[in-house]
Enzyme design. Structure first.
Site, PDB file in Angstrom:
ATOM      1  CG  HIS A 183     -14.772 -10.228   0.746  1.00 12.42           C
ATOM      2  ND1 HIS A 183     -15.791  -9.903  -0.065  1.00 12.42           N
ATOM      3  CD2 HIS A 183     -14.945 -11.427   1.359  1.00 12.42           C
ATOM      4  CE1 HIS A 183     -16.699 -11.167   0.184  1.00 12.42           C
ATOM      5  NE2 HIS A 183     -15.974 -11.790   1.163  1.00 12.42           N
ATOM      6  CB  SER A 238       8.340   9.082 -11.822  1.00 15.09           C
ATOM      7  OG  SER A 238       8.182  10.390 -11.803  1.00 15.09           O
ATOM      8  CE  LYS A 257       5.593   6.016  -7.806  1.00 19.60           C
ATOM      9  NZ  LYS A 257       4.636   6.965  -8.644  1.00 19.60           N
ATOM     10  CD  GLU A 273       1.150   0.350 -13.217  1.00 17.13           C
ATOM     11  OE1 GLU A 273       1.126   1.433 -14.119  1.00 17.13           O
ATOM     12  OE2 GLU A 273       1.966   0.438 -12.279  1.00 17.13           O
TER      13      GLU A 273
END
Ligand code: ARG
Length: 459
Positions: free
Chosen positions: A158, A279, A285, A292
Site C-alpha cells: 500500500h 525544465s 529541475k 514517464e
C-alpha cells in the site's frame, strides 16, 4: 512512373488516386522488403527445382531479386510509394528488369500467403532482437543486485513501509518478471516459426510445389497444416502484442518506482544527467522523463493489442483486407518496446544508489514490528497475543516519538516479562533481513541463489 496494377487485366479504369492512397500499404510494409525478397528467392528456387518453371529462368529470377535487394540497400533503388504494397513493388521491379521471366515468379503463389510469410519472417527477427535486449536488462539488474545484497531498505505494501528487505531483493523481483517475459517471447516464437507459403490465396495450389523445401531454405521449424488457416489467422501477432503488453506493464511499474525513488521525498536513487531532462522555467529541475514516457507508451502498446484483437474478431475466413491493418499495430508495438528498452537499460546502468537514504527510511516505519511479535512467539506466546502487545508497544512509541530500537527495556518489560535485552538484537533491521533466509527470501544468501538461478536461465 508506371501505375498499372498487377491485377489490371479485369479492369477498364485506373484506380482513383484517393483509393490508391487509401488502399496502399507500401508506406508501412516497405520495411519487410528483405523478407519479401528472401521469401521470393526461396519460392523461385523451389519452382525451378520442381520443374514448375524452367531452371534457368528460376536462376535468373534469383539473381534479379538479389540485384533488387542490393539496389535497395545501396539506395540506388527507391521505393515507389504509389505502389500498392511491397510485394507488388518488388514483383513489378523484377518484371521491369527480366520481362517475361520476372512474370513467372508469382506462379503457385498469392499475396495472401506471401504476406503471411513476410510477417512471420519479420517477426522472427524482431523477437530475437527483443529477447537479447531483455537478456541485457536482466544482466544489468543482476549485476546491480549483486552489489546491493546488504543494502537494507523497507519493502512496501500500500506504499506504506512494511517489512525489511534489501535493494537487491527488490530489484530481483523485476528480474523474475523480465525472465518470464523472455520465456513468453520464446514460446510465442515457436508459433511464429511456421511456414505458410503454398497456401495460395486460400485453397493452396494445383502445382506440384515442395513446401518443405521452402520451409528448410527459410529456416522455419514446420509448415502450416491448413491453407485457409494459414492465410486467415494473425493470432501469432496478437500473442506477440500481448507478450509485449505484459513486458511494457512490467517496465511501467518499474518506471513508476524509479520516479518515486528519484524524488526528493525518497531520494533512494538519482538518475544520471545523461538520462534526465530539465525544465524550461524551473532551473533546479531534473526530471525522470524516460520513465514517464515508458509509463505513457505502455498505453500505446495496449492500444496496439486492442487494435489487433478487434480487427480480427468479426472476420469470416479467409483473407480480408482488414488484415492489412495488422502491420502498423504490431510494428508500433515492437518499435515502442525496443525504444523503451534501449533507453531504460543504460538509465538503470548509470543511476546512483543512495543506500544511506534507504536505510534511514527503513528505520522510521516500524518495519521490524513483525519481528518483535515473532520474538514473543519464539518465547512461547501465541501469535495473536504477541501481535496485540506489539501493536500497543508501537502506539506508545508513536506517542513518545520513539522507535522499537530506542524504547528502553524497562518499558518493554511493562508489556511482557518475556522481553529481555536480546530483543534489541531480534529487531535490528540487519538481523531481520538475515533471518529471512528461506528460498525466495531477502537474506543475502537467498538473493545470491536467485541471482545464480536467473543467470543460468539466460545463458
Ligand atoms: N498489402 C496486403 C496486406 O498487407 C497484402 C495482401 C493483399 N492481398 C489481397 N488479396 N489484396 O494484407
Amino acid at each position: 512512373m508506371n501505375n498499372k496494377k498487377i491485377w489490371a487485366g479485369r479492369f477498364t479504369k485506373e484506380t482513383d488516386k484517393r483509393v490508391n492512397d487509401f488502399n496502399s500499404s507500401i508506406s508501412f510494409d516497405a520495411r519487410m522488403y528483405r523478407e519479401d525478397i528472401e521469401g521470393s528467392i526461396a519460392h523461385a528456387t523451389m519452382l525451378g527445382e520442381c520443374n514448375i518453371i524452367d531452371l534457368e529462368e528460376s536462376k535468373a529470377i534469383v539473381e534479379g531479386l538479389k540485384g533488387i535487394l542490393a539496389d535497395i540497400e545501396s539506395g540506388k533503388l527507391e521505393f515507389d510509394f504509389n505502389a500498392e504494397d511491397i510485394h507488388s513493388f518488388i514483383e513489378t521491379e523484377l518484371t521491369k528488369r527480366l520481362d517475361d521471366t520476372g512474370k513467372r515468379l508469382h506462379t503457385a503463389r498469392s499475396r495472401n500467403d506471401q504476406v503471411a510469410l513476410d510477417i512471420r519472417m519479420y517477426l522472427k527477427k524482431e523477437v530475437k532482437e527483443i529477447e537479447s535486449l531483455i537478456k541485457k536488462l536482466i544482466t544489468v539488474l543482476t549485476d546491480l543486485s549483486e552489489k546491493n545484497l546488504q543494502t537494507v531498505m523497507a519493502g512496501y505494501t500500500h506504499l506504506q513501509r512494511a517489512q525489511p528487505i534489501t535493494f537487491a531483493h527488490h530489484i530481483m523481483a523485476y528480474s523474475q518478471m523480465f525472465l518470464r517475459d523472455l520465456e513468453r517471447l520464446k514460446d510465442a516464437y515457436k508459433r511464429i516459426n511456421i511456414m505458410p507459403l503454398g497456401s495460395g490465396a486460400l485453397a493452396s495450389t494445383t502445382y506440384p510445389i515442395n513446401r518443405r523445401m521452402v520451409c528448410d531454405a527459410l529456416g522455419f521449424d514446420e509448415i502450416t497444416q491448413n491453407s485457409l488457416d494459414a492465410v486467415s489467422d494473425r493470432d501469432f501477432c496478437i500473442e506477440l502484442a500481448s507478450d509485449l503488453s505484459i513486458l511494457m506493464m512490467h517496465l511501467s511499474r518499474f518506471s513508476e518506482e524509479i520516479i518515486l525513488w528519484d524524488s526528493w521525498e525518497f531520494k533512494f536513487i538519482e538518475l544520471d544527467d545523461a538520462y534526465s531532462t530539465g525544465s524550461s522555467i524551473m532551473p533546479q529541475k531534473k526530471n525522470p522523463d524516460i520513465t514517464e514516457l515508458i509509463r505513457g507508451k505502455t498505453g500505446r502498446v495496449y492500444g496496439d493489442l486492442n487494435t489487433l484483437l478487434i480487427m480480427m474478431k468479426g472476420l469470416p475466413l479467409a483473407y480480408n483486407k482488414d488484415m492489412q491493418e495488422d502491420k502498423e499495430a504490431i510494428f508500433d508495438a515492437i518499435d515502442t518496446v525496443k525504444l523503451s528498452l534501449n533507453a531504460f537499460i543504460p538509465m538503470i546502468e548509470t543511476m546512483t544508489i543512495f543506500p544511506e537514504n534507504m536505510r534511514e527510511a527503513a528505520a522510521k516505519g516500524f518495519i521490524n514490528a513483525t519481528d518483535c511479535a515473532d520474538y514473543l512467539v519464539k518465547k512461547g506466546m501465541p501469535f495473536r497475543d504477541a501481535y496485540k502487545i506489539t501493536g500497543e508497544i508501537i502506539r506508545l512509541c508513536i506517542e513518545n516519538n520513539l522507535t522499537l530500537e530506542t524504547l528502553p527495556i524497562e518499558k518493554y518489560k511493562e508489556f511482557s516479562n518475556k522481553f529481555e535485552e536480546d530483543i534489541f538484537e531480534a529487531i535490528n533491521l540487519e538481523t531481520c533481513v538475515m533471518q529471512r533466509k528461506v528460498e525466495g527470501g531477502p537474506a543475502p544468501e537467498s538473493v545470491k541463489a536467485q541471482i545464480e538461478y536467473i543467470r543460468n536461465k539466460i545463458n
